[in-house]
Design a protein around this motif. Sequence first.
Motif, mmCIF file in Angstrom:
data_model
loop_
_atom_site.group_PDB
_atom_site.id
_atom_site.type_symbol
_atom_site.label_atom_id
_atom_site.label_comp_id
_atom_site.label_asym_id
_atom_site.label_seq_id
_atom_site.Cartn_x
_atom_site.Cartn_y
_atom_site.Cartn_z
ATOM 1 N N MET A 1 -7.834 23.232 25.791
ATOM 2 C CA MET A 1 -7.055 22.178 25.147
ATOM 3 C C MET A 1 -6.116 22.772 24.123
ATOM 4 O O MET A 1 -6.179 23.932 23.796
ATOM 5 C CB MET A 1 -7.982 21.167 24.458
ATOM 6 N N TRP A 2 -5.245 21.903 23.601
ATOM 7 C CA TRP A 2 -4.217 22.418 22.732
ATOM 8 C C TRP A 2 -4.509 22.075 21.294
ATOM 9 O O TRP A 2 -4.596 20.918 20.918
ATOM 10 C CB TRP A 2 -2.892 21.785 23.123
ATOM 11 N N GLN A 113 -9.038 33.892 20.545
ATOM 12 C CA GLN A 113 -8.315 33.120 21.550
ATOM 13 C C GLN A 113 -9.154 32.994 22.814
ATOM 14 O O GLN A 113 -10.145 33.696 22.988
ATOM 15 C CB GLN A 113 -6.983 33.796 21.859
ATOM 16 N N CYS A 114 -8.729 32.099 23.692
ATOM 17 C CA CYS A 114 -9.553 31.838 24.871
ATOM 18 C C CYS A 114 -9.321 32.914 25.929
ATOM 19 O O CYS A 114 -8.291 33.584 25.950
ATOM 20 C CB CYS A 114 -9.293 30.442 25.420
ATOM 21 N N ASN A 115 -10.328 33.073 26.779
ATOM 22 C CA ASN A 115 -10.231 34.045 27.866
ATOM 23 C C ASN A 115 -10.249 33.319 29.213
ATOM 24 O O ASN A 115 -10.723 33.845 30.207
ATOM 25 C CB ASN A 115 -11.368 35.079 27.773
ATOM 26 N N ALA A 117 -8.101 30.562 32.051
ATOM 27 C CA ALA A 117 -6.749 30.419 32.622
ATOM 28 C C ALA A 117 -6.627 29.048 33.294
ATOM 29 O O ALA A 117 -6.208 28.952 34.453
ATOM 30 C CB ALA A 117 -6.475 31.538 33.609
ATOM 31 N N CYS A 118 -7.017 27.991 32.562
ATOM 32 C CA CYS A 118 -6.997 26.639 33.141
ATOM 33 C C CYS A 118 -5.579 26.307 33.633
ATOM 34 O O CYS A 118 -4.615 26.453 32.878
ATOM 35 C CB CYS A 118 -7.385 25.610 32.096
ATOM 36 N N PRO A 119 -5.434 25.845 34.859
ATOM 37 C CA PRO A 119 -4.091 25.537 35.355
ATOM 38 C C PRO A 119 -3.445 24.379 34.606
ATOM 39 O O PRO A 119 -2.223 24.265 34.594
ATOM 40 C CB PRO A 119 -4.335 25.170 36.831
ATOM 41 N N PHE A 120 -4.261 23.540 33.957
ATOM 42 C CA PHE A 120 -3.732 22.365 33.249
ATOM 43 C C PHE A 120 -3.483 22.653 31.776
ATOM 44 O O PHE A 120 -3.212 21.742 31.001
ATOM 45 C CB PHE A 120 -4.707 21.183 33.382
ATOM 46 N N CYS A 121 -3.575 23.923 31.368
ATOM 47 C CA CYS A 121 -3.434 24.270 29.956
ATOM 48 C C CYS A 121 -2.080 23.805 29.420
ATOM 49 O O CYS A 121 -1.029 24.171 29.955
ATOM 50 C CB CYS A 121 -3.553 25.779 29.788
ATOM 51 N N PHE A 122 -2.097 23.024 28.351
ATOM 52 C CA PHE A 122 -0.854 22.505 27.799
ATOM 53 C C PHE A 122 -0.016 23.626 27.172
ATOM 54 O O PHE A 122 1.210 23.577 27.185
ATOM 55 C CB PHE A 122 -1.168 21.424 26.744
HETATM 56 S S1 SF4 Z 1 -6.509 28.128 29.112
HETATM 57 FE FE1 SF4 Z 1 -7.946 26.408 29.106
HETATM 58 S S2 SF4 Z 1 -9.402 26.827 27.473
HETATM 59 FE FE2 SF4 Z 1 -7.649 28.180 27.174
HETATM 60 S S3 SF4 Z 1 -6.367 27.070 25.705
HETATM 61 FE FE3 SF4 Z 1 -5.646 26.558 27.771
HETATM 62 S S4 SF4 Z 1 -6.752 24.674 28.302
HETATM 63 FE FE4 SF4 Z 1 -7.810 25.577 26.558
#
Ligand code: SF4
Length: 469
Positions: A1-2, A113-115, A117-122
């Motif tokens: 999420m953002w 930071q996140c590791n 790769a969600c395709p819907f990442c804002f």
């Molecule tokens: S890749 Fe996924 S977990 Fe990482 S910031 Fe984007 S939405 Fe969030």
Amino acid sequence: MWNEPSAGIAVAAADAANATGGAPRLPQPAVVATVEPGSIGEELGFQPGDKLLSINGQRPRDLIDLQFLVGEEELVLEVEDPDGTLHTVELEKDLDEGLGLGFTEALFDGLKQCNNACPFCFIDQQPPGKRRSLYLKDDDYRLSFLYGSYLTLTNLSEADWRRIETQRLSPLYVSVHATEPELRSRLLVNPRAGLLLEQLQWFQQRDLQIHAQVVVCPGLNDGPALERTLRDLAGFAGGDWPAVLSAAVVPVGLTRFRPPGDGLVPVDRACARRVIAQVEPLQARFQAELGSRFAWLSDEWYLMAGYPLPPRDNYEDLPQEGNGVGSIRAFLEAMDAATTRLPAALDQPRRVSWVVGLLVAEALRPAVERLNAVAGLEVLLHGLPSPYWGQDQVVTGLLTGSDLLQGLAGRDLGAELLLPAVMLRQGEPVFLDDQRLEDLTSQLPVPIRLVQGADDIVAACLGFLDEAA
Ligand code: SF4
């Protein structure tokens, strides 16, 4: 999420090792931003710009550490002046007394930071070249604890888990999306994401708690997957000390900047109605089993479906208001309260405009009609889409400077434009597209007044703020 780290909790990104759970960066000194009048900090002569290097010989990694370290009766502080002079300050105080200092950053050893790769990442659905903080993928459990931002639990090291347990960092806010291991791993594009149910057990065994969220991507984690996710989460919601306190269900946000052929489908009216029809019976079931509706639909679902928002009582104590669950309902209620005792007439005629996201404009019309019943007052409500993001149905907070310039061009703005401060980065006059407030001011034909909250908006409409000034 953002979660764009706000100005004031601005944080440096950690190095790559830290982002993947490796060795953390050496903490930087905590730089003083504010000194509370009458506090111990003022008495000791602290000034903005001073650097707090250590407390009782330990370097705080973040504001959480700092709070723990300050909770002693005897302190030895190592401080560096802006000119580089080092001081050692010894003091005695009550155990629960703070120093009264505010700091420029929340994290002194960098952002985890996140590791994934969600395709819907804002974050990945933004155009390039904007301010750096817009691209930081915050997945930091400390910011989750301090400010309620969501994390995925996929980047935690053994030391992080130990720290959550020993410092009782609870509740945390967890992006779940799906509980079925294989599906969650696919959604987050990370095999570690499949460990969620074991991680929830870990929280449960230690009496630690989380709030959960599910971002619904039509065709990926809706339907039976959503049902399973909410039931699995509810399995951790029973007893006197539930491990999962609530679950928010929010629609995926897609922008025109996402790559072609990503397979993602935007939420439309039919989808919103389907999700409501699926979740509301589950809420009734959870109410009977758990004594709480537990799974919460964000307001956007109802607005997108063209349904009225549920009454305020349905939201219990608004456990996910920060995630858009009941926030518009709570705002409408505050507008109702602020517009119940309006004057019959204004001394001076007044015409003002108020700009909001197109998605919420309809819900605000009754309040605007009440304001316009005041003789001499005309409030022009402008509900705008967002060409910038490529979204018609947009909430107010996502409107950008270019959306405003484009959407308001040629419109009747009255004598003044009321602009909700939620469109700006917290603490800075800048929009999500990096357009600055002063640029907008210079290009619009009327002055802009920033407004925040129902009372402020009503007072600004009535011109009471001018009288008070
Ligand atoms: S890749 Fe996924 S977990 Fe990482 S910031 Fe984007 S939405 Fe969030």
